[in-house]
Write an enzyme that holds these catalytic residues in place. Structure first.
Site, PDB file in Angstrom:
ATOM      1  N   ASP A  24      14.004   9.829  16.344  1.00 13.33           N
ATOM      2  CA  ASP A  24      13.797   8.737  15.385  1.00 13.33           C
ATOM      3  C   ASP A  24      12.377   8.191  15.500  1.00 13.33           C
ATOM      4  O   ASP A  24      11.811   8.137  16.592  1.00 13.33           O
ATOM      5  CB  ASP A  24      14.819   7.623  15.673  1.00 13.33           C
ATOM      6  N   GLY A  57       8.755   8.122  10.533  1.00 13.44           N
ATOM      7  CA  GLY A  57       8.195   7.321   9.435  1.00 13.44           C
ATOM      8  C   GLY A  57       7.292   6.219   9.964  1.00 13.44           C
ATOM      9  O   GLY A  57       6.179   5.996   9.450  1.00 13.44           O
ATOM     10  N   ARG A  64       4.730   9.678   5.027  1.00 13.06           N
ATOM     11  CA  ARG A  64       5.839   9.962   5.949  1.00 13.06           C
ATOM     12  C   ARG A  64       5.897  11.439   6.350  1.00 13.06           C
ATOM     13  O   ARG A  64       6.271  11.771   7.475  1.00 13.06           O
ATOM     14  CB  ARG A  64       7.174   9.526   5.310  1.00 13.06           C
ATOM     15  N   HIS A  95       6.815  13.487   9.887  1.00 13.26           N
ATOM     16  CA  HIS A  95       7.807  14.554  10.098  1.00 13.26           C
ATOM     17  C   HIS A  95       7.134  15.811  10.655  1.00 13.26           C
ATOM     18  O   HIS A  95       7.696  16.494  11.504  1.00 13.26           O
ATOM     19  CB  HIS A  95       8.544  14.851   8.790  1.00 13.26           C
ATOM     20  N   TRP A 147      20.498  12.313   2.982  1.00  9.03           N
ATOM     21  CA  TRP A 147      20.443  12.726   1.568  1.00  9.03           C
ATOM     22  C   TRP A 147      20.145  11.540   0.659  1.00  9.03           C
ATOM     23  O   TRP A 147      19.729  11.712  -0.477  1.00  9.03           O
ATOM     24  CB  TRP A 147      21.759  13.378   1.139  1.00  9.03           C
ATOM     25  N   LEU A 201      18.554  29.497  26.323  1.00  9.50           N
ATOM     26  CA  LEU A 201      18.742  28.100  25.909  1.00  9.50           C
ATOM     27  C   LEU A 201      19.533  28.116  24.608  1.00  9.50           C
ATOM     28  O   LEU A 201      19.210  28.881  23.695  1.00  9.50           O
ATOM     29  CB  LEU A 201      17.390  27.417  25.673  1.00  9.50           C
ATOM     30  N   ARG A 210      17.785   8.532  22.394  1.00 14.13           N
ATOM     31  CA  ARG A 210      17.324   8.144  21.066  1.00 14.13           C
ATOM     32  C   ARG A 210      15.936   7.533  21.221  1.00 14.13           C
ATOM     33  O   ARG A 210      15.739   6.626  22.037  1.00 14.13           O
ATOM     34  CB  ARG A 210      18.258   7.129  20.397  1.00 14.13           C
ATOM     35  N   GLU A 244      25.752   9.799  29.024  1.00 19.36           N
ATOM     36  CA  GLU A 244      24.790   8.749  29.371  1.00 19.36           C
ATOM     37  C   GLU A 244      23.894   8.540  28.158  1.00 19.36           C
ATOM     38  O   GLU A 244      23.469   9.513  27.524  1.00 19.36           O
ATOM     39  CB  GLU A 244      23.937   9.180  30.575  1.00 19.36           C
TER      40      GLU A 244
HETATM   41  C1  FPP Z   1      13.708  10.210  11.889  1.00 20.53           C
HETATM   42  O1  FPP Z   1      12.516   9.569  11.589  1.00 20.53           O
HETATM   43  C2  FPP Z   1      13.586  11.647  11.752  1.00 20.53           C
HETATM   44  C3  FPP Z   1      14.165  12.382  10.756  1.00 20.53           C
HETATM   45  C4  FPP Z   1      14.971  11.818   9.679  1.00 20.53           C
HETATM   46  C5  FPP Z   1      14.001  13.835  10.665  1.00 20.53           C
HETATM   47  C6  FPP Z   1      13.740  14.554  11.953  1.00 20.53           C
HETATM   48  C7  FPP Z   1      13.114  15.835  11.596  1.00 20.53           C
HETATM   49  C8  FPP Z   1      12.141  16.438  12.278  1.00 20.53           C
HETATM   50  C9  FPP Z   1      11.613  15.983  13.571  1.00 20.53           C
HETATM   51  C10 FPP Z   1      11.512  17.656  11.748  1.00 20.53           C
HETATM   52  C11 FPP Z   1      12.458  18.730  11.355  1.00 20.53           C
HETATM   53  C12 FPP Z   1      13.074  19.426  12.494  1.00 20.53           C
HETATM   54  C13 FPP Z   1      13.334  20.734  12.510  1.00 20.53           C
HETATM   55  C14 FPP Z   1      14.163  21.317  13.633  1.00 20.53           C
HETATM   56  C15 FPP Z   1      12.859  21.634  11.457  1.00 20.53           C
HETATM   57  P1  FPP Z   1      12.553   8.492  10.431  1.00 20.53           P
HETATM   58  O2  FPP Z   1      11.993   9.143   9.207  1.00 20.53           O
HETATM   59  O3  FPP Z   1      13.920   7.929  10.275  1.00 20.53           O
HETATM   60  O4  FPP Z   1      11.563   7.426  11.000  1.00 20.53           O
HETATM   61  P2  FPP Z   1      11.573   5.862  10.740  1.00 20.53           P
HETATM   62  O5  FPP Z   1      12.885   5.342  11.262  1.00 20.53           O
HETATM   63  O6  FPP Z   1      10.397   5.385  11.529  1.00 20.53           O
HETATM   64  O7  FPP Z   1      11.402   5.670   9.264  1.00 20.53           O
END
Ligand code: FPP
Length: 260
Positions: free
Chosen positions: A38, A41, A51, A55, A87, A149, A206, A225
Site C-alpha cells: 500500500d 499513490g 499515480r 505503481h 475495479w 519460491l 501492510r 502475525e
Molecule cells: C496500493 O497503492 C497498491 C496497489 C493498488 C497496486 C499494487 C500494485 C503494484 C505494486 C504493481 C503491480 C504488481 C505486479 C505483481 C505486477 P495505492 O494506489 O492504494 O496507494 P495510496 O493508498 O497511497 O493511494
C-alpha cells in the site's frame, strides 16, 4: 526481472533443528509471508508525479522483495496486487494497473522461471481481459514444476467473496449428496478456498501506515502475525524486509494455547 544479487540456498529445516539443539540462536523465517502493498499513490503525489509512477516504483519494490525472499529462504510469498475493490478506481488507473500486470507477465515470467519461482494466482481472474487470463494460465503452467519460491499473486481478490464461493460450493456438494454436512470441518472448508494447498500466512505486512486487512486472506489470517509499517510500498527495501523478519522473531506465537 532483474534478480542480479547472487542467490543463497534456503537454510534446510534440519540445519535449524541442529542449531537449536546446539543451543545457538537461530533466526526463524516465516514459511509464508504475505504483503499488502500500500502507498503507491501517496508516494507519487508526494513527488508531484502521476499515480502510475507510484505503481511503476511499486513493481521495483516487488523485485526487491522477491530477491530478499529468496535470499531468506521464505517458501511462500503472497502479494496483494489488485483487490476486488480496485475495479472501482477511475478507469484510467485500472488500465494503468492492468497494463503493468500485462507487462510483468510478458517480460518477467521467464526470469522468474529461471530462478525457480512458481507463480500461482488467486482471485477472480475472469474479470481481466482475455489476453491477460491467457498469459496468467501460461505463466502458471510454465512455472508449475518450480519449488524454490512459491509466489502467489492476489488479483481481483477479495476474502469475503472467496469465503462465500467456498460456502456455496459446500452447499452445492451437500445438495448433490457428495458432501455430508457433518464432515465439513475447518480442513475440508480450507480445501474449498482458492488457497487450497497453500499454508496459512505466518506474517502479514501492510505498508503505508494503514492498519487494516482490507479483505485480504480473511480466513487464512486467523493466527498470522500482523505488522504495519510506516513506509510507502515503493520505498520498501531490503532493510525494511530484514527488520520485519527480526520483528517476527520477537513475536511469541501461541496459536491460542497457553504455555504450561
Ligand atoms: C496500493 O497503492 C497498491 C496497489 C493498488 C497496486 C499494487 C500494485 C503494484 C505494486 C504493481 C503491480 C504488481 C505486479 C505483481 C505486477 P495505492 O494506489 O492504494 O496507494 P495510496 O493508498 O497511497 O493511494
Amino acid at each position: 526481472m532483474a534478480l542480479r544479487t547472487p542467490l543463497k540456498a534456503a537454510p534446510a529445516a534440519t540445519d535449524i533443528a541442529a542449531a537449536t539443539a546446539a543451543g545457538r540462536d537461530v533466526a526463524l523465517v516465516p514459511s509464508h509471508l504475505a504483503i499488502i502493498m500500500d502507498g503507491n499513490g501517496r508516494w507519487a503525489s508526494h513527488r508531484g508525479l502521476p499515480r502510475l509512477a507510484g505503481h511503476r516504483a511499486g513493481v521495483e519494490a516487488v523485485r526487491r522483495t522477491l530477491r530478499a525472499s529468496m535470499e531468506s529462504g521464505i517458501a511462500w510469498l503472497t502479494l496483494y496486487a489488485f483487490s476486488s475493490e480496485n475495479w472501482r478506481r477511475p478507469a484510467a488507473e485500472v488500465t494503468d494497473l492492468t497494463g503493468l500486470l500485462r507487462h510483468f507477465l510478458r517480460n518477467e515470467v521467464a526470469e522468474l522461471d529461471s530462478h525457480g519461482v512458481r507463480l500461482r494466482v488467486i482471485g477472480d481472474r475472469s474479470r481481466f481481459d482475455r489476453d491477460i487470463q491467457v498469459e496468467l494460465a501460461a505463466a502458471e503452467r510454465r512455472t508449475a514444476g518450480n519449488d524454490r519460491l512459491n509466489l502467489v499473486v492476489a488479483l481481483s481478490y477479495g476474502g469475503r467473496a472467496e469465503i462465500v464461493a467456498a460456502a456455496r460450493a459446500a452447499a452445492e456438494a451437500a445438495r448433490a449428496g457428495t458432501l455430508d454436512p457433518a464432515a465439513l470441518d475447518e480442513d475440508a472448508f480450507s480445501a474449498l478456498l482458492s488457497t487450497a494447498g497453500i499454508p496459512d500466512p505466518d506474517l502479514i505486512i501492510r505498508t503505508s501506515g494503514e492498519q487494516r486487512l482490507s479483505n485480504f486472506l480473511l480466513w487464512q489470517s486467523a493466527y498470522a502475525e500482523l505488522l504495519f509499517l510506516d513506509v510507502l510500498w515503493p520505498d520498501f527495501g531490503a532493510t525494511h524486509f530484514a527488520e520485519a523478519l527480526a520483528e517476527y522473531n520477537r513475536r511469541e506465537r501461541r496459536f491460542g494455547a497457553r504455555p504450561a
